[in-house]
Motif scaffolding. Sequence first.
Motif, PDB file in Angstrom:
ATOM      1  N   UNK A   5       0.871  -1.176   0.000  1.00 38.25           N
ATOM      2  CA  UNK A   5       0.000   0.000   0.000  1.00 38.25           C
ATOM      3  C   UNK A   5       0.907   1.225   0.000  1.00 38.25           C
ATOM      4  N   UNK A   6       0.391   2.332  -0.515  1.00 38.77           N
ATOM      5  CA  UNK A   6       1.129   3.597  -0.452  1.00 38.77           C
ATOM      6  C   UNK A   6       0.296   4.590   0.357  1.00 38.77           C
ATOM      7  N   UNK A   7       0.917   5.178   1.366  1.00 39.17           N
ATOM      8  CA  UNK A   7       0.243   6.205   2.167  1.00 39.17           C
ATOM      9  C   UNK A   7       0.932   7.539   1.896  1.00 39.17           C
ATOM     10  N   UNK A   8       0.169   8.498   1.406  1.00 40.00           N
ATOM     11  CA  UNK A   8       0.671   9.860   1.212  1.00 40.00           C
ATOM     12  C   UNK A   8       0.377  10.616   2.500  1.00 40.00           C
ATOM     13  N   UNK A   9       1.400  10.829   3.293  1.00 42.93           N
ATOM     14  CA  UNK A   9       1.248  11.383   4.633  1.00 42.93           C
ATOM     15  C   UNK A   9       1.401  12.916   4.636  1.00 42.93           C
TER      16      UNK A   9
ATOM     17  N   UNK B  99      -3.523  10.588   3.777  1.00 42.02           N
ATOM     18  CA  UNK B  99      -3.869  10.604   5.207  1.00 42.02           C
ATOM     19  C   UNK B  99      -2.971  11.573   5.961  1.00 42.02           C
ATOM     20  N   UNK B 100      -3.331  11.762   7.227  1.00 43.06           N
ATOM     21  CA  UNK B 100      -2.499  12.559   8.134  1.00 43.06           C
ATOM     22  C   UNK B 100      -2.293  11.757   9.406  1.00 43.06           C
ATOM     23  N   UNK B 101      -1.064  11.328   9.614  1.00 45.92           N
ATOM     24  CA  UNK B 101      -0.763  10.597  10.847  1.00 45.92           C
ATOM     25  C   UNK B 101      -0.907  11.515  12.052  1.00 45.92           C
TER      26      UNK B 101
ATOM     27  N   UNK C 139      -3.074  14.172  12.546  1.00 43.91           N
ATOM     28  CA  UNK C 139      -4.458  14.429  12.948  1.00 43.91           C
ATOM     29  C   UNK C 139      -5.305  13.165  12.974  1.00 43.91           C
ATOM     30  N   UNK C 140      -4.802  12.083  12.362  1.00 43.43           N
ATOM     31  CA  UNK C 140      -5.568  10.832  12.314  1.00 43.43           C
ATOM     32  C   UNK C 140      -6.543  10.762  11.158  1.00 43.43           C
ATOM     33  N   UNK C 141      -6.577  11.793  10.309  1.00 39.92           N
ATOM     34  CA  UNK C 141      -7.527  11.806   9.185  1.00 39.92           C
ATOM     35  C   UNK C 141      -7.246  10.670   8.206  1.00 39.92           C
ATOM     36  N   UNK C 142      -8.280   9.910   7.908  1.00 44.00           N
ATOM     37  CA  UNK C 142      -8.244   8.785   6.955  1.00 44.00           C
ATOM     38  C   UNK C 142      -7.440   7.579   7.438  1.00 44.00           C
ATOM     39  N   UNK C 143      -6.938   7.607   8.670  1.00 49.48           N
ATOM     40  CA  UNK C 143      -6.136   6.473   9.160  1.00 49.48           C
ATOM     41  C   UNK C 143      -6.995   5.207   9.248  1.00 49.48           C
TER      42      UNK C 143
END
Length: 460
Positions: A301-305, A342-344, A346-350
């Motif tokens: 998976x790719x997470x764009x943080x 996502x944003x690690x 703020x927790x958004x989309x985690x």
Amino acid sequence: MAMNGKNKTPNVAIVGRPNIGKSELFNRLIGRKIAIVHDQPGITRDRISAICTRGTQPFALWDTGGIAGAGESELTAQVRGAVQEAIQESDVLLFLVDAKQGLSPLDQELARMLRKAHKPVVLVINKIDIEEHEDLATDFAALGFSHSLSVSAAHGRGISELLETIEQLLPSPSTTDQSPATSHQSLSIASIGRPNVGKSSLINSIVRSKRAIVSELPGTTRDAIDISYQRDDREFLFIDTAGIRRRGKHSSSVEVFSVMRAARSIRRADLCILIVDLTMGVTAQDKRIAGLIQKARKAALVVLNKWDLIKPKRNEKQTMSQLVGETRSGIFFLDYAPVLIASALTGENIDNLFALIQKVQRAAWKRIGTGVLNRLLRAAFASNPPPMVSGRRLKLFYAAQASGKQGELQPAEFVLFVNDPRLLSETYRRYLEARIRRAEPYPGLPIILTCRPRQETRRK
């Protein structure tokens, strides 16, 4: 949350000052090199765990960061907090001291912290390499711990006795303990990326515990840290890896070891999460790391943080779509990996990350029937014949999907019986893979085409 989530495996933590041999003792008890051993103070800045199976009862052994030292004031407080958390969550504590350095004020302060925990403590006096060094252990009698052992982590002296003492102090195994069979059912997920892209922050956000230390100092995580986590009755093992740097920028041998460990983490993970810093976009180093994942044939998976830093006030979906497109273009060879913004912090989309993990797991169960697969590939050959190579063209006789262990995150492998495997070019391989994905996308899973020779005269 306990260090092992809801796993009933007991926890044993090694605590002590920096650079007195905690990582060496950890490696000695586990029986293999997991923690980096180096004479530079403060190398283990976080907790590293592994299951010790050398006795009759398995236990999770934790190597904590050294308290104080290292001259990095911001990090020191965080490390102290990590050790305090380890104390709270452990069933047995191994208090390591250095016989050659003698009793220090910091040892005495740590002893007070450990006594307040009201947990079984074993005072482990390290660097008693030979019997003549035993007199050095007398200094530590003043600490007043009833369980005390002299060892040499470097030479293995006293380790068997230490294991026996730990076993005596462990809580009795309950019927709810995990058996070895079920413990292997956890999904190993490696967090991979350049330094300071948010690997530890992502795991912190997932497990809602500052188990992995987060700092703006690049290279904070210098080793791979295993973090157990349970969610919806599923066990996950998150592997927080050291950031991978370009070879020319290794500041020390420790960084070289860390790159090797990160590559090893990729190999032992079931699934790799490549984390990219949105504020920087896809860099050449991101592409190199993606190449390591692709070479290892791992689910990905790719997470764009760091979405919180660039999130627009309007046209949010359009911006997201554009960023995903740019990422796919930048690492096109890892195009099977779903992309999450996502944003690690703020927790958004985690939470959506787990939905994607489940999507990849479901894909691992998918199979294409032999009849469907052969019709699909023959149509692909007919609409776009393979190129001529030295006057010969690739011919397909028969194809079948290889039987793997259902449910495991293994690549989707297809065996093609052809006239000559050497005639399959890389371009045509990618074309066939794309045609297969059109029928069954296999999100997050690499597709492997294995060619086997078969003489044309053997066709029926």
